[in-house]
Design a protein around this motif. Structure first.
Motif, PDB file in Angstrom:
ATOM      1  N   THR A  95      15.840  15.245  47.790  1.00  5.71           N
ATOM      2  CA  THR A  95      14.623  15.615  48.516  1.00  5.71           C
ATOM      3  C   THR A  95      14.576  17.107  48.799  1.00  5.71           C
ATOM      4  O   THR A  95      13.674  17.573  49.472  1.00  5.71           O
ATOM      5  CB  THR A  95      14.548  14.850  49.845  1.00  5.71           C
ATOM      6  OG1 THR A  95      15.749  15.068  50.573  1.00  5.71           O
ATOM      7  CG2 THR A  95      14.373  13.362  49.610  1.00  5.71           C
ATOM      8  N   LEU A  96      15.556  17.849  48.293  1.00  8.41           N
ATOM      9  CA  LEU A  96      15.576  19.297  48.452  1.00  8.41           C
ATOM     10  C   LEU A  96      15.331  19.956  47.103  1.00  8.41           C
ATOM     11  O   LEU A  96      15.757  19.441  46.069  1.00  8.41           O
ATOM     12  CB  LEU A  96      16.932  19.757  48.990  1.00  8.41           C
ATOM     13  CG  LEU A  96      17.250  19.375  50.434  1.00  8.41           C
ATOM     14  CD1 LEU A  96      18.696  19.695  50.753  1.00  8.41           C
ATOM     15  CD2 LEU A  96      16.333  20.111  51.392  1.00  8.41           C
ATOM     16  N   PRO A  97      14.653  21.087  47.093  1.00  6.31           N
ATOM     17  CA  PRO A  97      14.403  21.762  45.807  1.00  6.31           C
ATOM     18  C   PRO A  97      15.671  22.410  45.263  1.00  6.31           C
ATOM     19  O   PRO A  97      16.459  22.987  46.002  1.00  6.31           O
ATOM     20  CB  PRO A  97      13.362  22.820  46.174  1.00  6.31           C
ATOM     21  CG  PRO A  97      13.619  23.113  47.622  1.00  6.31           C
ATOM     22  CD  PRO A  97      14.050  21.802  48.223  1.00  6.31           C
ATOM     23  N   LEU A  98      15.865  22.312  43.958  1.00  9.20           N
ATOM     24  CA  LEU A  98      16.912  23.051  43.267  1.00  9.20           C
ATOM     25  C   LEU A  98      16.235  24.182  42.498  1.00  9.20           C
ATOM     26  O   LEU A  98      15.331  23.946  41.706  1.00  9.20           O
ATOM     27  CB  LEU A  98      17.666  22.144  42.297  1.00  9.20           C
ATOM     28  CG  LEU A  98      18.628  21.117  42.915  1.00  9.20           C
ATOM     29  CD1 LEU A  98      19.173  20.191  41.829  1.00  9.20           C
ATOM     30  CD2 LEU A  98      19.783  21.829  43.608  1.00  9.20           C
ATOM     31  N   ILE A  99      16.665  25.402  42.723  1.00  2.47           N
ATOM     32  CA  ILE A  99      16.028  26.563  42.115  1.00  2.47           C
ATOM     33  C   ILE A  99      17.073  27.367  41.357  1.00  2.47           C
ATOM     34  O   ILE A  99      18.086  27.783  41.930  1.00  2.47           O
ATOM     35  CB  ILE A  99      15.348  27.443  43.173  1.00  2.47           C
ATOM     36  CG1 ILE A  99      14.264  26.643  43.908  1.00  2.47           C
ATOM     37  CG2 ILE A  99      14.738  28.688  42.531  1.00  2.47           C
ATOM     38  CD1 ILE A  99      13.646  27.394  45.068  1.00  2.47           C
ATOM     39  N   ASP A 100      16.831  27.575  40.070  1.00  4.15           N
ATOM     40  CA  ASP A 100      17.699  28.402  39.247  1.00  4.15           C
ATOM     41  C   ASP A 100      17.237  29.853  39.372  1.00  4.15           C
ATOM     42  O   ASP A 100      16.135  30.195  38.936  1.00  4.15           O
ATOM     43  CB  ASP A 100      17.624  27.946  37.788  1.00  4.15           C
ATOM     44  CG  ASP A 100      18.589  28.704  36.887  1.00  4.15           C
ATOM     45  OD1 ASP A 100      19.209  29.673  37.351  1.00  4.15           O
ATOM     46  OD2 ASP A 100      18.714  28.312  35.707  1.00  4.15           O
ATOM     47  N   PRO A 101      18.031  30.747  39.957  1.00  2.65           N
ATOM     48  CA  PRO A 101      17.594  32.133  40.140  1.00  2.65           C
ATOM     49  C   PRO A 101      17.565  32.931  38.854  1.00  2.65           C
ATOM     50  O   PRO A 101      16.974  34.010  38.809  1.00  2.65           O
ATOM     51  CB  PRO A 101      18.621  32.697  41.119  1.00  2.65           C
ATOM     52  CG  PRO A 101      19.851  31.899  40.843  1.00  2.65           C
ATOM     53  CD  PRO A 101      19.369  30.509  40.504  1.00  2.65           C
ATOM     54  N   GLY A 102      18.215  32.415  37.785  1.00  2.00           N
ATOM     55  CA  GLY A 102      18.237  33.128  36.519  1.00  2.00           C
ATOM     56  C   GLY A 102      19.119  34.358  36.587  1.00  2.00           C
ATOM     57  O   GLY A 102      19.897  34.560  37.528  1.00  2.00           O
ATOM     58  N   GLY A 103      19.008  35.191  35.580  1.00  2.00           N
ATOM     59  CA  GLY A 103      19.768  36.433  35.559  1.00  2.00           C
ATOM     60  C   GLY A 103      21.263  36.251  35.434  1.00  2.00           C
ATOM     61  O   GLY A 103      22.039  37.138  35.801  1.00  2.00           O
ATOM     62  N   GLY A 104      21.689  35.087  34.931  1.00  2.00           N
ATOM     63  CA  GLY A 104      23.112  34.835  34.771  1.00  2.00           C
ATOM     64  C   GLY A 104      23.805  34.290  36.006  1.00  2.00           C
ATOM     65  O   GLY A 104      25.028  34.097  35.997  1.00  2.00           O
ATOM     66  N   ALA A 105      23.051  34.041  37.074  1.00  2.00           N
ATOM     67  CA  ALA A 105      23.650  33.489  38.296  1.00  2.00           C
ATOM     68  C   ALA A 105      24.149  32.067  38.048  1.00  2.00           C
ATOM     69  O   ALA A 105      23.556  31.308  37.278  1.00  2.00           O
ATOM     70  CB  ALA A 105      22.630  33.494  39.429  1.00  2.00           C
TER      71      ALA A 105
END
Length: 205
Positions: A95-105
């Motif tokens: 129920t929580l968003p998963l966010i990929d920050p990108g940039g190799g993180a």
């Protein structure tokens, strides 16, 4: 349980709660969850101004027990929180968003088990507004930019022509970039385009 203070003196407090009726405050933008999400307990996150006004109060969690909510604020006003989730399991839809920050993180899109660590970043809200006057005759163009953030301490401006004021004048046709800083931390960099009298001017932000 945990406390962090930003450069404006705003105070962030987080704790683990079993209560289902805590007062919540929607700041009008960004993350907000008004209701208890279930399980044994949820994380609860609050923000107070330096005069004690409650600015933000939200539940944070999933359908099971969620706890250990350590806080930190960086020099750009971003808030970080990390802890322990029991909500991301194969039988319990997240129920929580998963966010990929990108940039190799580093990013993990699926849970490792029913006990997972988490790290979240709540970004400071930044906005720029601007005006421009094209050079109608010779070098009489102007450009001005205003930067605001949810935590504004002391804004400074650095233009590509060396000016350090919010507005610049006596501009010939050309391109002028500006970096807006908040208490020494870069907020944004943008460009103003000044044209001559025969071509409409564009200020792009």
């Amino acid at each position: 349980d945990n406390i962090a203070i930003d450069a404006c003196g705003n105070v962030y407090i987080s704790f683990h709660s079993y209560s289902t009726n805590l007062t919540t405050v929607d700041p009008g933008c960004g993350y907000f969850e008004s209701t208890f999400q279930g399980g044994t307990g949820d994380v609860f996150l609050t923000k107070f101004s330096n005069n004690g006004t409650l600015l933000w109060a939200t539940y944070f969690g999933g359908s099971q027990d969620d706890f250990r909510e350590l806080l930190a604020v960086d020099n750009k006003g971003n808030l970080f929180m990390c802890g322990h989730l029991m909500s991301y399991t194969a039988v319990s839809a997240p129920t929580l968003p998963l966010i990929d920050p990108g940039g190799g993180a580093w990013f993990q899109s699926v849970p490792g088990s029913n006990h997972d660590g988490y790290i979240t970043k709540f970004a400071d809200t930044i906005a720029l507004s601007s005006t421009v006057t094209n050079a109608a005759c010779g070098c009489n163009g102007t450009a001005s930019v205003t930067g605001t953030a949810s935590c504004t301490v002391s804004l400074s401006y650095l233009w590509s022509n060396g000016s350090t004021t919010q507005s610049i004048s006596n501009l010939c046709a050309g391109t002028y970039s500006v970096v807006v800083n908040n208490n020494g931390c870069q907020l944004e960099m943008d460009t103003a385009y000044i044209t001559g009298a025969s071509i409409p001017g564009i200020l792009s932000f």
